[in-house]
Design an enzyme around this catalytic site. Sequence first.
Site, short mmCIF file in Angstrom:
data_model
loop_
_atom_site.label_atom_id
_atom_site.label_comp_id
_atom_site.label_asym_id
_atom_site.label_seq_id
_atom_site.Cartn_x
_atom_site.Cartn_y
_atom_site.Cartn_z
N PRO A 1 -57.17 -4.28 37.22
CA PRO A 1 -56.86 -5.39 38.13
C PRO A 1 -55.44 -5.91 37.95
O PRO A 1 -54.79 -6.35 38.91
CB PRO A 1 -57.89 -6.46 37.74
CG PRO A 1 -58.99 -5.72 37.05
CD PRO A 1 -58.32 -4.59 36.35
N ALA A 2 -54.93 -5.90 36.71
CA ALA A 2 -53.58 -6.41 36.42
C ALA A 2 -52.96 -5.58 35.31
O ALA A 2 -53.66 -4.93 34.52
CB ALA A 2 -53.65 -7.88 36.01
N PRO B 1 -31.35 1.14 -8.77
CA PRO B 1 -31.26 0.53 -10.10
C PRO B 1 -32.44 0.78 -11.01
O PRO B 1 -32.38 0.46 -12.19
CB PRO B 1 -31.14 -0.96 -9.77
CG PRO B 1 -31.93 -1.10 -8.52
CD PRO B 1 -31.69 0.15 -7.73
N ASP C 1 -29.05 10.98 -14.61
CA ASP C 1 -28.45 10.05 -15.56
C ASP C 1 -29.49 9.47 -16.50
O ASP C 1 -30.70 9.46 -16.20
CB ASP C 1 -27.77 8.90 -14.82
CG ASP C 1 -26.48 9.33 -14.13
OD1 ASP C 1 -26.02 10.45 -14.41
OD2 ASP C 1 -25.95 8.54 -13.33
N LYS D 1 -24.70 9.46 -19.56
CA LYS D 1 -23.40 8.99 -20.01
C LYS D 1 -23.58 7.54 -20.44
O LYS D 1 -24.28 6.76 -19.79
CB LYS D 1 -22.35 9.09 -18.90
CG LYS D 1 -22.15 10.52 -18.39
CD LYS D 1 -21.05 10.59 -17.37
CE LYS D 1 -19.69 10.40 -17.99
NZ LYS D 1 -19.36 11.46 -18.93
N GLY E 1 -27.96 6.93 -11.29
CA GLY E 1 -28.41 5.55 -11.21
C GLY E 1 -27.54 4.76 -10.25
O GLY E 1 -26.33 4.95 -10.19
N ASP F 1 -25.58 3.96 -7.14
CA ASP F 1 -24.98 4.73 -6.06
C ASP F 1 -23.89 5.62 -6.64
O ASP F 1 -23.11 5.20 -7.49
CB ASP F 1 -24.38 3.79 -5.01
CG ASP F 1 -23.73 4.55 -3.89
OD1 ASP F 1 -24.46 4.98 -2.98
OD2 ASP F 1 -22.50 4.73 -3.92
N THR G 1 -26.79 0.17 -4.91
CA THR G 1 -25.99 0.00 -6.11
C THR G 1 -26.43 -1.24 -6.90
O THR G 1 -27.06 -2.15 -6.36
CB THR G 1 -24.49 -0.09 -5.75
OG1 THR G 1 -23.73 -0.04 -6.95
CG2 THR G 1 -24.18 -1.36 -4.99
N ALA G 2 -26.09 -1.26 -8.19
CA ALA G 2 -26.61 -2.28 -9.10
C ALA G 2 -26.25 -3.69 -8.66
O ALA G 2 -27.05 -4.62 -8.80
CB ALA G 2 -26.08 -2.02 -10.51
N MET H 1 -20.94 -2.51 -16.31
CA MET H 1 -20.65 -2.09 -17.69
C MET H 1 -19.86 -3.16 -18.44
O MET H 1 -18.89 -2.87 -19.14
CB MET H 1 -19.90 -0.75 -17.69
CG MET H 1 -20.71 0.38 -17.10
SD MET H 1 -19.79 1.94 -16.91
CE MET H 1 -18.87 1.60 -15.41
N GLY I 1 -32.01 -4.80 -14.26
CA GLY I 1 -32.32 -5.35 -12.94
C GLY I 1 -33.28 -4.50 -12.15
O GLY I 1 -33.17 -3.28 -12.10
#
Length: 481
Positions: A45-46, A228, A251, A273, A304, A306, A334-335, A386, A415
């Site tokens: 109907p509609a 992270p 890493d 590292k 870790g 980016d 990124t962190a 760091m 984090g």
Amino acid sequence: MPAPLFPLFADLHGRPVLVVGGGAVAERKTRALREAGAEIRIGAPALTPTLAEWAELGLITHLEGEFQPAWLDDVWLVTAATDHADVNAAVADAANRRRIFANVVDDAALSSVQIPARVQRGPLQVAISSSGAAPMLARHLRERLESELDESLGPLALLLQRLRPRITAQLPDIATRRRFFDTLLQGNVPGLIRAGRLYGATRQLLCLLGAPRQRPKRGRVALVGAGPGDAGLLTLRGLRLLNQADVILHDRLVSPEVLALARRDAECIEVGKQADGPSMRQSTINALMLEHALAGKTVVRLKGGDAFVFGRGGEELQALRAHDIDYEVVPGITAALACGAYAGIPLTHRDHANSLRLLTAHGANGPSEHEWADLARPGQTLAVYMGVAGLANFAQQLITHGRAAATPAALIENGSRPEQRVISATLDTLPALARQHAVASPALLVVGDVAAHADTLHWFGAAPLRPDPADEKKPWPARAA
């Protein structure tokens, strides 16, 4: 137990299909049928505003009014999508009498055909059905597949469709053809398509077609940012590549939860590292990437955060480029972004900071040198990677060059991970508090008025650690030898 449904993919292009109902569900069903190229008739109907617009544009035909069996004339499929059980039952009954397949939304018993959950990549489709027993389970599986099936599969399917006659002609033996496709899908062609290099992918495919039994002489490398630590922050592209990798060079800071998402038989090699501890030399990491890629393997260099933010990604791409190794880069969170978000610290805020600086306290040859007077200006946020080992010197340099000693500052340790700790203080008191709580890497330093928001906007993990007011005027302890 009822018999399972028989799966089919129907060609509805140009064929009349009826949808009974004009509401939101009918609109959703109609949208999918339009994608299939069906000639759609809507009986109701509609109509919703969108359906009404499509009807006005001539994209669908509106049969206005209550359901009539005559609406089923010449149709190949009917979908009943009304809010009235008796209308849906009448549609199903009329369709059965005419031997027309009928789908009744949310009513498996009345349906002679069901519409599956779909994952689509160009002409490639994956359909999932629970035979009406558990639609939410089918939807859950579809969501899983959406995250795992790469978007490049669509263009790949179109390329294979275009070259299918040539592939069939050159490889008439099914077993040989199967080996060809195995080699193709494990090689560089999908990655070239993902990188938007369709011409290169076509050339590589044709090259393989001339020697289907040969393994590609060279593999490829993907630099993937793992974020992270929280596995939920890994990108979909990163997840897909982890499931394709033969070798993963990761890493030290890549979390076990992220590594657990990788292909079970992938070779995982830690190439950690550490600024103040034992590290693998960058030249050794580059050599490992080259060794495995030159052996024809798919390599993921998992970093870790980016790869392009203090991650030496540029150096590694230079090494790959020098040896003509194909590569791609998948950004990671990124962190600075992740640690700020998980600590409740907005890195920019129109009341406190109009710029953001990403810095590292440790350069290629030791502690970084900075334009201290420039960094000491107010109205900006400093996010320092760091920065734990040189925290006292960094804070003293900023204060000496004009940054207020009472400037809010925070350290975010681990984090986004379950063991996250936030140390919230001022620029002059933070070093002593960090030593008191034995803050260790990985930790991000945030300096600026926005850091004070950690005290009020924190949401993840424990509340920030604050200095004891009685200790705030004590001198900083001497650095350990």
